[in-house]
Write a protein that holds these residues in place. Structure first.
Motif, short mmCIF file in Angstrom:
data_model
loop_
_atom_site.label_atom_id
_atom_site.label_comp_id
_atom_site.label_asym_id
_atom_site.label_seq_id
_atom_site.Cartn_x
_atom_site.Cartn_y
_atom_site.Cartn_z
N VAL A 1 0.83 -1.20 0.00
CA VAL A 1 0.00 0.00 0.00
C VAL A 1 0.87 1.26 0.00
O VAL A 1 0.51 2.27 -0.60
CB VAL A 1 -0.99 -0.02 1.17
CG1 VAL A 1 -0.32 0.15 2.50
CG2 VAL A 1 -2.06 1.03 1.01
N PHE A 2 2.03 1.21 0.63
CA PHE A 2 2.89 2.39 0.69
C PHE A 2 3.47 2.72 -0.68
O PHE A 2 3.59 3.88 -1.04
CB PHE A 2 4.00 2.19 1.73
CG PHE A 2 3.47 1.90 3.10
CD1 PHE A 2 2.62 2.79 3.74
CD2 PHE A 2 3.79 0.73 3.75
CE1 PHE A 2 2.11 2.53 5.00
CE2 PHE A 2 3.30 0.46 5.01
CZ PHE A 2 2.46 1.35 5.64
N ALA A 3 3.79 1.68 -1.46
CA ALA A 3 4.29 1.92 -2.82
C ALA A 3 3.19 2.49 -3.70
O ALA A 3 3.44 3.39 -4.50
CB ALA A 3 4.83 0.62 -3.41
N MET A 4 1.96 1.99 -3.54
CA MET A 4 0.86 2.50 -4.35
C MET A 4 0.55 3.96 -4.03
O MET A 4 0.12 4.70 -4.90
CB MET A 4 -0.39 1.65 -4.15
CG MET A 4 -0.32 0.32 -4.84
SD MET A 4 -1.88 -0.56 -4.77
CE MET A 4 -1.83 -1.20 -3.11
N LEU A 5 0.74 4.34 -2.77
CA LEU A 5 0.47 5.72 -2.38
C LEU A 5 1.67 6.63 -2.60
O LEU A 5 1.58 7.83 -2.38
CB LEU A 5 0.05 5.77 -0.90
CG LEU A 5 -1.30 5.13 -0.60
CD1 LEU A 5 -1.55 5.13 0.90
CD2 LEU A 5 -2.43 5.83 -1.33
N GLY A 6 2.79 6.05 -3.03
CA GLY A 6 3.98 6.85 -3.34
C GLY A 6 4.78 7.28 -2.13
O GLY A 6 5.56 8.21 -2.22
N ILE A 7 4.60 6.59 -1.01
CA ILE A 7 5.37 6.97 0.18
C ILE A 7 6.35 5.88 0.58
O ILE A 7 6.87 5.89 1.69
CB ILE A 7 4.43 7.30 1.37
CG1 ILE A 7 3.52 6.13 1.70
CG2 ILE A 7 3.64 8.55 1.11
CD1 ILE A 7 2.69 6.34 2.94
N ASN A 8 6.65 4.96 -0.34
CA ASN A 8 7.58 3.89 0.00
C ASN A 8 9.02 4.41 0.07
O ASN A 8 9.86 3.78 0.71
CB ASN A 8 7.47 2.72 -0.98
CG ASN A 8 7.78 3.13 -2.40
OD1 ASN A 8 7.66 4.29 -2.76
ND2 ASN A 8 8.16 2.17 -3.20
N GLY A 9 9.32 5.55 -0.54
CA GLY A 9 10.66 6.13 -0.45
C GLY A 9 11.02 6.49 0.97
O GLY A 9 12.16 6.32 1.41
N VAL A 10 10.04 6.97 1.71
CA VAL A 10 10.25 7.34 3.11
C VAL A 10 10.55 6.10 3.94
O VAL A 10 11.36 6.13 4.88
CB VAL A 10 9.00 8.06 3.66
CG1 VAL A 10 9.14 8.35 5.13
CG2 VAL A 10 8.73 9.32 2.87
N LEU A 11 9.93 4.98 3.58
CA LEU A 11 10.08 3.75 4.35
C LEU A 11 11.08 2.77 3.73
O LEU A 11 11.14 1.62 4.14
CB LEU A 11 8.72 3.07 4.48
CG LEU A 11 7.64 3.88 5.20
CD1 LEU A 11 6.29 3.21 5.05
CD2 LEU A 11 7.99 4.03 6.67
N ALA A 12 11.87 3.22 2.76
CA ALA A 12 12.79 2.32 2.06
C ALA A 12 13.82 1.71 3.00
O ALA A 12 14.12 0.51 2.91
CB ALA A 12 13.49 3.07 0.92
N ALA A 13 14.37 2.51 3.89
CA ALA A 13 15.37 1.99 4.83
C ALA A 13 14.73 0.97 5.78
O ALA A 13 15.33 -0.08 6.07
CB ALA A 13 15.99 3.13 5.63
N PHE A 14 13.53 1.26 6.24
CA PHE A 14 12.81 0.33 7.12
C PHE A 14 12.51 -0.97 6.38
O PHE A 14 12.64 -2.06 6.94
CB PHE A 14 11.53 0.98 7.63
CG PHE A 14 10.72 0.10 8.54
CD1 PHE A 14 11.16 -0.19 9.82
CD2 PHE A 14 9.52 -0.44 8.11
CE1 PHE A 14 10.42 -1.01 10.66
CE2 PHE A 14 8.77 -1.26 8.93
CZ PHE A 14 9.23 -1.54 10.21
N LYS A 15 12.11 -0.86 5.11
CA LYS A 15 11.79 -2.03 4.31
C LYS A 15 13.02 -2.91 4.10
O LYS A 15 12.95 -4.13 4.17
CB LYS A 15 11.21 -1.61 2.95
CG LYS A 15 10.80 -2.75 2.06
CD LYS A 15 10.22 -2.25 0.76
CE LYS A 15 9.79 -3.40 -0.13
NZ LYS A 15 9.20 -2.92 -1.38
#
Length: 144
Positions: A68-82
């Motif tokens: 869902v974070f990638a679809m909303l375009g906020i996965n960059g913020v969570l990339a390190a966590f991922k």
């Protein structure tokens, strides 16, 4: 725009599947589906239904590997966590989809109602146009 459309499509599919599964569970489990006369017990039952919906939606999202974070375009913020905690990231996605699907259902119902009303309006407009064409005398069709 495509990401938002994809997000709404996937969330709508998860929502619809969740509703169907929960309705089946309510039919099979009286403690979940049978309405209570006592208002306090009824509120507890409704809470159980909401929690069941959230769990079912989260499981569906996990099985479908919805990000869902990638679809909303906020996965960059969570990339390190991922990268550091992929299992926790997936669990966070599942919980987020479960909550969005369950508590966002009034929003999804509103969108569906708008789309259904729009479709009915177009259908009525087309039927009205057909009736006008049928009522015209054969010589007047060129004027329309």
């Amino acid at each position: 725009m495509d990401d938002i459309q994809r997000f709404l499509t996937i969330m709508g599919a998860i929502f619809a599947a969740t509703q169907g599964i929960v309705e089946q569970l309510k039919a099979r489990w009286p403690w979940l589906g049978k309405e209570e006369a006592d208002p306090v017990k009824e509120e507890k039952r409704k809470t159980r239904v909401l929690l069941t919906s959230a769990v079912v939606a989260a499981l569906l999202a996990g099985m479908a590997a919805v990000d869902v974070f990638a679809m909303l375009g906020i996965n960059g913020v969570l990339a390190a966590f991922k990268a550091a905690h992929p299992t926790l990231y997936r669990l966070l996605n599942m919980v987020t989809v479960g909550l969005l699907s369950t508590f966002g259902s009034p929003f999804l119902h509103e969108i569906l109602d708008i789309l259904i009303e729009f479709k009915q309006h177009i259908r009525l407009r087309n039927q009205d146009a057909e009736l006008k064409l049928l009522k015209l005398p054969s010589g007047d069709k060129d004027k329309a």
